[in-house]
Design a protein around this motif. Structure first.
Motif, mmCIF file in Angstrom:
data_model
loop_
_atom_site.group_PDB
_atom_site.id
_atom_site.type_symbol
_atom_site.label_atom_id
_atom_site.label_comp_id
_atom_site.label_asym_id
_atom_site.label_seq_id
_atom_site.Cartn_x
_atom_site.Cartn_y
_atom_site.Cartn_z
ATOM 1 N N ALA A 1 0.863 -1.165 0.000
ATOM 2 C CA ALA A 1 0.000 0.000 0.000
ATOM 3 C C ALA A 1 0.905 1.222 0.000
ATOM 4 C CB ALA A 1 -0.891 0.004 1.236
ATOM 5 N N MET A 2 0.553 2.208 -0.795
ATOM 6 C CA MET A 2 1.395 3.391 -0.954
ATOM 7 C C MET A 2 0.649 4.619 -0.458
ATOM 8 S SD MET A 2 4.088 2.082 -2.296
ATOM 9 C CE MET A 2 4.953 3.588 -2.707
ATOM 10 N N GLY A 3 1.292 5.368 0.383
ATOM 11 C CA GLY A 3 0.664 6.548 0.954
ATOM 12 C C GLY A 3 1.397 7.829 0.599
ATOM 13 N N TRP A 4 0.672 8.913 0.701
ATOM 14 C CA TRP A 4 1.250 10.251 0.551
ATOM 15 C C TRP A 4 0.970 11.043 1.822
ATOM 16 C CZ3 TRP A 4 4.456 11.931 -3.180
ATOM 17 C CH2 TRP A 4 4.505 11.219 -4.383
ATOM 18 N N PHE A 5 1.982 11.748 2.277
ATOM 19 C CA PHE A 5 1.888 12.614 3.442
ATOM 20 C C PHE A 5 2.427 13.981 3.049
ATOM 21 C CE2 PHE A 5 1.119 9.599 6.986
ATOM 22 C CZ PHE A 5 1.244 8.408 6.291
ATOM 23 N N ARG A 6 2.168 14.963 3.890
ATOM 24 C CA ARG A 6 2.746 16.275 3.660
ATOM 25 C C ARG A 6 3.013 16.961 4.983
ATOM 26 N NH1 ARG A 6 -2.493 19.417 0.983
ATOM 27 N NH2 ARG A 6 -3.789 19.480 2.872
#
Length: 120
Positions: A32-37
């Motif tokens: 599973a691939m996530g994006w954060f900022r």
């Protein structure tokens, strides 16, 4: 898994930008691939993720504007950002974990960040 995010830059409000995250390893499709900022002076926050099945989830602040997709043949995940707002300004990070329940909070693998700046 090693991750490398790129594609950040300076864009005017209302504009679009696409971030990419290239992953090493032959088991990319299982992650599973996530994006954060992380905005200046703020804690890092979760933006969205894509399951190995292709299902996606987004936080309310980006829903309808951001789209996450993946190309397993290229070991790459994308974050398409449309209708950008100044409050989207942040360093964006991609992350990976085989457990979709974990990728939204404490993923095991992180890429380096890429700066996105949205001018008003």
């Amino acid at each position: 898994v090693q991750l490398q995010a790129f594609g950040g830059g300076l864009v005017q409000a209302g504009g679009s930008l696409r971030l990419s995250c290239a992953a090493s390893g032959r088991t990319f499709r299982r992650y599973a691939m996530g994006w954060f900022r992380q905005a200046p002076g703020k804690e890092r926050e979760f933006v969205g993720y894509i399951h190995w099945s292709g299902d996606t989830y987004y936080v309310d602040s980006v829903k309808g504007r951001f789209t996450i997709s993946r190309d397993n043949a290229k070991n790459t995940v994308y974050l398409q950002m449309n209708s950008l707002k100044p409050e989207d300004t942040a360093v964006y990070y991609c992350a990976a974990d085989q457990r979709s329940t974990i990728v939204t909070t404490a993923p095991h693998y992180w890429g380096q960040g890429t700066q996105v700046t949205v001018s008003s």
